[in-house]
Enzyme design. Structure first.
Site, mmCIF file in Angstrom:
data_model
loop_
_atom_site.group_PDB
_atom_site.id
_atom_site.type_symbol
_atom_site.label_atom_id
_atom_site.label_comp_id
_atom_site.label_asym_id
_atom_site.label_seq_id
_atom_site.Cartn_x
_atom_site.Cartn_y
_atom_site.Cartn_z
ATOM 1 N N LYS A 1 2.508 -15.706 -0.065
ATOM 2 C CA LYS A 1 2.894 -16.013 -1.451
ATOM 3 C C LYS A 1 4.240 -16.439 -1.766
ATOM 4 O O LYS A 1 4.941 -15.982 -2.689
ATOM 5 C CB LYS A 1 2.426 -15.049 -2.384
ATOM 6 C CG LYS A 1 2.332 -15.441 -3.904
ATOM 7 C CD LYS A 1 1.485 -16.586 -4.219
ATOM 8 C CE LYS A 1 1.338 -16.972 -5.793
ATOM 9 N NZ LYS A 1 0.635 -18.295 -6.116
ATOM 10 N N ASP B 1 -6.759 -7.451 2.746
ATOM 11 C CA ASP B 1 -7.754 -6.834 2.104
ATOM 12 C C ASP B 1 -8.750 -7.581 1.133
ATOM 13 O O ASP B 1 -9.982 -7.675 1.184
ATOM 14 C CB ASP B 1 -7.335 -5.580 1.166
ATOM 15 C CG ASP B 1 -8.294 -4.226 1.285
ATOM 16 O OD1 ASP B 1 -9.461 -4.535 1.677
ATOM 17 O OD2 ASP B 1 -7.714 -3.332 0.661
ATOM 18 N N TYR C 1 0.892 -1.220 0.039
ATOM 19 C CA TYR C 1 -0.035 -0.055 -0.050
ATOM 20 C C TYR C 1 0.804 1.252 -0.028
ATOM 21 O O TYR C 1 1.556 1.509 0.818
ATOM 22 C CB TYR C 1 -0.922 -0.157 1.201
ATOM 23 C CG TYR C 1 -2.123 -0.845 0.913
ATOM 24 C CD1 TYR C 1 -3.652 -0.255 0.727
ATOM 25 C CD2 TYR C 1 -1.945 -2.304 0.817
ATOM 26 C CE1 TYR C 1 -4.479 -1.103 0.461
ATOM 27 C CE2 TYR C 1 -3.213 -3.047 0.451
ATOM 28 C CZ TYR C 1 -4.337 -2.424 0.316
ATOM 29 O OH TYR C 1 -5.393 -3.192 0.167
ATOM 30 N N ASP D 1 -3.421 -17.661 -3.486
ATOM 31 C CA ASP D 1 -4.543 -17.871 -4.553
ATOM 32 C C ASP D 1 -5.190 -19.407 -4.010
ATOM 33 O O ASP D 1 -6.416 -19.537 -4.357
ATOM 34 C CB ASP D 1 -3.750 -18.449 -5.700
ATOM 35 C CG ASP D 1 -2.427 -18.900 -5.607
ATOM 36 O OD1 ASP D 1 -1.950 -19.107 -4.495
ATOM 37 O OD2 ASP D 1 -1.865 -19.556 -6.587
ATOM 38 N N ASP E 1 -12.681 -9.218 1.994
ATOM 39 C CA ASP E 1 -13.849 -8.721 1.236
ATOM 40 C C ASP E 1 -14.493 -10.034 0.438
ATOM 41 O O ASP E 1 -15.739 -10.143 0.429
ATOM 42 C CB ASP E 1 -13.441 -7.739 0.019
ATOM 43 C CG ASP E 1 -13.410 -6.369 0.464
ATOM 44 O OD1 ASP E 1 -13.561 -6.146 1.855
ATOM 45 O OD2 ASP E 1 -13.081 -5.527 -0.385
#
Length: 354
Positions: free
Chosen positions: A184, A241, A131, A217, A245
């Site tokens: 990841k 984030d 970010y 993933d 969601d």
């Protein structure tokens, strides 16, 4: 207890006032002292009054409260000169060191949902990652050396990874004692690999908690297939984030996506959804996420003060929202017919039930 209250933009003007009322009623029912509310400006109203979407007066006032409830901001609709720089929510998180973003997601009896069974919490590291407003001491985290090339800096540190891991493991001890580390590391071995390794190191101090890990993933696929397998999920900023969601939609709607931003000393209740300007002013917004976020704030304050009345008030709010759903009352985003005000009336009525 002094709590800040910030309506913000869009549907914030419709969901923040009933949230304040709900907190007042829950505290009164359990016999807790009244809250001293401190109304503060942010967003379009602040631009009109102070010439800035997040005036220094608001930030200074937040220094002197025990926590706060904040509505959404709609920075995309601000005048051009106020769209530059960090959005108001990011400024608040950074100034007060709110490094943990705790986002629960669960299915409710009486609501349609994609997931049949889910009760998990995503613990998102909130201070660094990819970010741009959180990864540089000075300057921007995104830059363009030429008009056709854009670069972004991602930051993962041992210190931030350790403290978010401790937050996740402490939370898991009060739940089903299972933490899943999401990363990841197969393609980002230095950054998310460091995050994964530090979380496993912290796990050694919590031998009573089961720990495993998933690539982000694969985690997204597992959430869709069977979210009931997960309890507490800890991950870095961007992954958290996105996954939170996804989990919110799996539970029925982002209108259910509660969220608490906190440090070890300060907390902010803020729903994970945005300002929803297209339905603002129509009495159609779902206030559930902010109701549940406020309940999280009361529980956080109750834990740190060893104040069981605050904890009881928190549980009353959560139970009243769940009971309202179970009775068949829901807003349009959940397939129901209730307006914002009607849904609030039903929840308030249940606050007073045994």
């Amino acid at each position: 207890m002094r709590l800040g209250v910030i309506e913000g933009d869009g549907i914030g003007h419709e969901i923040v006032p009933p949230t304040r009322l709900l907190v007042d009623e829950a505290l009164a029912v359990v016999g807790a002292p009244k809250v001293e509310w401190v109304p503060l400006a942010m967003g379009h109203s602040a631009i009109e009054e102070f010439g800035a979407p997040l005036p220094e007066q608001t930030l200074t006032a937040l220094d002197d409260v025990d926590g706060w409830i904040i509505g959404p901001h709609d920075s995309a609709s601000y005048p051009q000169e106020h769209r530059r720089g960090t959005p108001p929510g990011g400024v608040v998180r950074k100034r007060f060191g709110l490094f943990a973003n705790v986002r629960p997601a669960r299915t409710f009896t009486g609501l349609r949902s994609v997931a049949s069974q889910m009760d998990l919490v995503i613990v998102r590291e909130n201070s660094e990652g990819l970010y741009a407003d959180r990864n540089m001491f000075a300057g921007a985290g995104e830059f363009m050396p030429t008009p056709d090339v854009a670069l972004s800096v991602g930051v993962i540190t041992r210190a931030a990874s350790e403290r978010i891991a401790h937050t996740a493991f402490r939370l898991a001890r009060g739940r089903r004692k299972h933490v899943t580390i999401v990363h990841k590391a197969n393609v980002l071995p230095m950054t998310t690999g460091l995050f994964r390794d530090v979380c496993f190191e912290v796990a050694q101090g919590y031998p009573d908690v089961r720990v495993d890990d998933e690539h982000v993933d694969a985690m997204a696929a597992h959430l869709v297939r069977d979210p009931s397998k997960f309890d507490v999920v800890v991950t870095e900023n961007l992954f958290g984030d996105i996954l939170s969601d996804l989990a919110g939609e799996l539970s029925g709607s982002l209108g259910l996506a509660a969220s608490l931003n906190c440090s070890d000393t300060t907390a902010m209740a803020q729903a994970a959804h945005g300002a929803a300007p297209t339905i603002a002013g129509h009495n159609r917004a779902n206030p559930s996420a902010l109701f549940l976020s406020a309940a999280m704030l009361l529980e956080w304050l109750g834990d740190r003060r060893s104040d069981f009345l605050l904890t009881r008030a928190s549980h009353r709010i959560s139970a009243a929202v769940a009971g309202t759903f179970e009775a068949g009352t829901a807003t349009a985003d959940l397939g129901g017919l209730a307006s914002t005000s009607t849904f609030t009336e039903h929840v308030l009525a249940r606050i007073h039930r045994r």
